[in-house]
Design a protein around this motif. Structure first.
Motif, PDB file in Angstrom:
ATOM      1  N   VAL A   1       5.004   3.755   2.202  1.00 53.95           N
ATOM      2  CA  VAL A   1       4.712   2.447   1.608  1.00 53.95           C
ATOM      3  C   VAL A   1       4.816   1.379   2.683  1.00 53.95           C
ATOM      4  O   VAL A   1       5.801   1.327   3.431  1.00 53.95           O
ATOM      5  N   MET A   2       3.802   0.531   2.748  1.00 46.48           N
ATOM      6  CA  MET A   2       3.772  -0.600   3.674  1.00 46.48           C
ATOM      7  C   MET A   2       3.716  -1.884   2.868  1.00 46.48           C
ATOM      8  O   MET A   2       2.902  -1.998   1.947  1.00 46.48           O
ATOM      9  N   LEU A   3       4.581  -2.819   3.197  1.00 47.80           N
ATOM     10  CA  LEU A   3       4.684  -4.085   2.483  1.00 47.80           C
ATOM     11  C   LEU A   3       4.374  -5.234   3.423  1.00 47.80           C
ATOM     12  O   LEU A   3       4.634  -5.145   4.627  1.00 47.80           O
ATOM     13  N   PRO A   4       3.813  -6.337   2.921  1.00 47.44           N
ATOM     14  CA  PRO A   4       3.505  -7.475   3.787  1.00 47.44           C
ATOM     15  C   PRO A   4       4.775  -8.131   4.332  1.00 47.44           C
ATOM     16  O   PRO A   4       5.825  -8.098   3.703  1.00 47.44           O
ATOM     17  N   ARG A   5       4.649  -8.682   5.527  1.00 48.80           N
ATOM     18  CA  ARG A   5       5.759  -9.384   6.193  1.00 48.80           C
ATOM     19  C   ARG A   5       6.997  -8.500   6.321  1.00 48.80           C
ATOM     20  O   ARG A   5       8.121  -8.949   6.190  1.00 48.80           O
ATOM     21  N   ASN A   6       6.765  -7.222   6.542  1.00 47.04           N
ATOM     22  CA  ASN A   6       7.862  -6.270   6.678  1.00 47.04           C
ATOM     23  C   ASN A   6       7.587  -5.383   7.884  1.00 47.04           C
ATOM     24  O   ASN A   6       6.547  -4.716   7.941  1.00 47.04           O
ATOM     25  N   ASP A   7       8.507  -5.378   8.833  1.00 39.94           N
ATOM     26  CA  ASP A   7       8.314  -4.603  10.060  1.00 39.94           C
ATOM     27  C   ASP A   7       8.576  -3.113   9.870  1.00 39.94           C
ATOM     28  O   ASP A   7       8.298  -2.322  10.778  1.00 39.94           O
ATOM     29  N   HIS A   8       9.113  -2.729   8.714  1.00 44.12           N
ATOM     30  CA  HIS A   8       9.489  -1.336   8.494  1.00 44.12           C
ATOM     31  C   HIS A   8       8.632  -0.720   7.388  1.00 44.12           C
ATOM     32  O   HIS A   8       8.306  -1.384   6.407  1.00 44.12           O
ATOM     33  N   VAL A   9       8.278   0.538   7.580  1.00 47.05           N
ATOM     34  CA  VAL A   9       7.597   1.287   6.531  1.00 47.05           C
ATOM     35  C   VAL A   9       8.630   2.156   5.817  1.00 47.05           C
ATOM     36  O   VAL A   9       9.675   2.492   6.381  1.00 47.05           O
ATOM     37  N   THR A  10       8.335   2.518   4.580  1.00 43.13           N
ATOM     38  CA  THR A  10       9.258   3.327   3.784  1.00 43.13           C
ATOM     39  C   THR A  10       8.597   4.650   3.438  1.00 43.13           C
ATOM     40  O   THR A  10       7.532   4.666   2.805  1.00 43.13           O
ATOM     41  N   TYR A  11       9.200   5.752   3.866  1.00 44.64           N
ATOM     42  CA  TYR A  11       8.685   7.084   3.555  1.00 44.64           C
ATOM     43  C   TYR A  11       9.359   7.598   2.289  1.00 44.64           C
ATOM     44  O   TYR A  11      10.590   7.681   2.222  1.00 44.64           O
ATOM     45  N   ILE A  12       8.551   7.945   1.307  1.00 45.08           N
ATOM     46  CA  ILE A  12       9.045   8.528   0.062  1.00 45.08           C
ATOM     47  C   ILE A  12       8.800  10.026   0.125  1.00 45.08           C
ATOM     48  O   ILE A  12       7.651  10.473   0.194  1.00 45.08           O
TER      49      ILE A  12
ATOM     50  N   THR B   1       0.846  -1.196   0.000  1.00 53.03           N
ATOM     51  CA  THR B   1       0.000   0.000   0.000  1.00 53.03           C
ATOM     52  C   THR B   1       0.873   1.235   0.000  1.00 53.03           C
ATOM     53  O   THR B   1       1.901   1.278   0.687  1.00 53.03           O
ATOM     54  N   ILE B   2       0.466   2.252  -0.766  1.00 47.54           N
ATOM     55  CA  ILE B   2       1.125   3.557  -0.719  1.00 47.54           C
ATOM     56  C   ILE B   2       0.082   4.578  -0.290  1.00 47.54           C
ATOM     57  O   ILE B   2      -1.036   4.595  -0.807  1.00 47.54           O
ATOM     58  N   GLU B   3       0.422   5.381   0.716  1.00 48.05           N
ATOM     59  CA  GLU B   3      -0.513   6.361   1.274  1.00 48.05           C
ATOM     60  C   GLU B   3       0.119   7.739   1.316  1.00 48.05           C
ATOM     61  O   GLU B   3       1.306   7.883   1.606  1.00 48.05           O
ATOM     62  N   GLN B   4      -0.691   8.726   1.061  1.00 55.87           N
ATOM     63  CA  GLN B   4      -0.267  10.119   1.167  1.00 55.87           C
ATOM     64  C   GLN B   4      -0.244  10.519   2.636  1.00 55.87           C
ATOM     65  O   GLN B   4      -1.160  10.210   3.395  1.00 55.87           O
ATOM     66  N   VAL B   5       0.825  11.217   3.060  1.00 53.08           N
ATOM     67  CA  VAL B   5       0.956  11.671   4.451  1.00 53.08           C
ATOM     68  C   VAL B   5       0.807  13.196   4.456  1.00 53.08           C
ATOM     69  O   VAL B   5       1.778  13.936   4.267  1.00 53.08           O
ATOM     70  N   THR B   6      -0.413  13.672   4.664  1.00 55.47           N
ATOM     71  CA  THR B   6      -0.703  15.096   4.513  1.00 55.47           C
ATOM     72  C   THR B   6      -0.059  15.947   5.595  1.00 55.47           C
ATOM     73  O   THR B   6       0.291  17.108   5.353  1.00 55.47           O
ATOM     74  N   THR B   7       0.095  15.387   6.806  1.00 56.77           N
ATOM     75  CA  THR B   7       0.675  16.179   7.891  1.00 56.77           C
ATOM     76  C   THR B   7       2.113  16.578   7.572  1.00 56.77           C
ATOM     77  O   THR B   7       2.518  17.735   7.783  1.00 56.77           O
ATOM     78  N   THR B   8       2.894  15.639   7.067  1.00 57.40           N
ATOM     79  CA  THR B   8       4.282  15.939   6.699  1.00 57.40           C
ATOM     80  C   THR B   8       4.334  16.879   5.504  1.00 57.40           C
ATOM     81  O   THR B   8       5.189  17.773   5.438  1.00 57.40           O
ATOM     82  N   GLU B   9       3.427  16.681   4.570  1.00 55.80           N
ATOM     83  CA  GLU B   9       3.402  17.534   3.379  1.00 55.80           C
ATOM     84  C   GLU B   9       3.220  19.003   3.753  1.00 55.80           C
ATOM     85  O   GLU B   9       3.884  19.878   3.189  1.00 55.80           O
TER      86      GLU B   9
END
Length: 317
Positions: A176-187, A152-160
């Protein structure tokens, strides 16, 4: 036995300009609604498909689909009215407690409350002033009988908003959140002096090391084209098609460790799927920033789903 050389990865995104009118939408929608995943909700529309090329034979196979959360992207008037009603109820309680902590108000106190409500900016705002739109795209693998959520990729309006205020330029942020992954990735979209084309960066952790990735939109291109670099070295590109009804693109990752990391390729696929929405996202950021600078930050609604992204996992229970 020697280790096999990594293979390049190539995908093609067919993003639909009018999802509801696409002939494949009904069939895929029925497939997704019967899928064994709670990530495909009743508020989701299919907006594109993904095909993958076999690096050995060159054959293409349709392997994934992209879904859009319409309940947070295409808000109707009734939803905005409901959101405004909740805001005003909460504001009324705040103003009431400011006058009297608990219990019924006296006639004099009620008169004071009525006067405050009449002049309060939240109580006098219209539903059309609310900015609640947020992009959420999801990737699903559909090449087998079992439909599987891939990210899943989600917009983060607060940071924007705070990044845009600080840089004086509307900048996008996605997670971005990926299955079986403990870490999220901020683009994060970055601002560089005299750098007009978009520039995005993120850190991708593969479980053993961190990769620092840069996605640079090309200065001169036909369509939305980007160069992809990792730790300063070129590892691929995004080739946007000019003559297409939607934001169609090829995603190429050259032969390297990341080209065979399914999570990374899925992340790049999700980012590419978001490109066609960037213009509308920037307009939304612009309205939020103007509201904040005008002292009307209440016009920017932050949903609970986004607040959970800011949760402090180290906080004491």
């Amino acid at each position: 036995m020697s280790k096999k050389d990594p293979q390049p990865s190539r995908r093609y995104l067919d993003m639909w300009a009018l999802p509801g009118m696409h002939p494949s939408n009904v069939e895929i929608l029925q497939q997704m609604k019967s899928a064994d995943t709670n990530h495909f909700t009743t508020h989701m529309d299919t907006v594109g498909t993904v095909s993958e090329q076999d690096p050995k034979t060159g054959d293409w196979e349709k392997t994934h689909m992209v879904g859009l959360r319409t309940d947070v992207w295409k808000l109707d008037g009734e939803e905005l009215e409901d959101a405004l009603g909740v805001m005003q109820d909460q504001r009324r309680q705040v103003l009431k407690k400011d006058i009297k902590k608990s219990g019924r108000l006296s006639a004099k106190q009620q008169k004071e409350l009525d006067a405050r409500l009449e002049s309060d900016s939240v109580m006098t705002m219209k539903s059309g002033e609310i900015e609640k739109r947020r992009l959420i795209l999801k990737l699903f693998k559909t090449s087998t009988e079992r439909v599987r959520w891939c990210g899943t990729i989600e917009q983060v309006t607060t940071t924007e908003v705070h990044n845009s205020i600080g840089s004086r330029r509307n900048l996008l942020t996605m997670v971005v959140m990926l299955p079986r992954n403990d870490h999220v990735t901020y683009i994060q979209q970055n601002h560089r002096t005299f750098r007009i084309p978009s520039l995005f960066t993120f850190g991708f952790y593969d479980g053993s090391r961190m990769h620092h990735v840069t996605i640079k939109r090309k200065w001169v291109s036909i369509g939305a084209d980007f160069d992809v670099e990792c730790d300063g070295n070129s590892i691929g590109e995004i080739d946007g098609r000019l003559f297409s009804f939607g934001a169609d693109s090829y995603v190429d990752v050259d032969a390297c460790d990341l080209s065979e990391n399914v999570g990374f390729v899925d992340l790049m696929t999700l980012f590419t799927a978001s490109v066609g929405y960037h213009k509308a996202m920037r307009k939304s950021v612009d309205r939020r920033v103007k509201a904040a600078l005008n002292g009307e930050s209440h016009c920017h609604l932050v949903c609970n789903e986004e607040l959970r992204l800011l949760h402090n996992g180290r906080a004491a229970a």
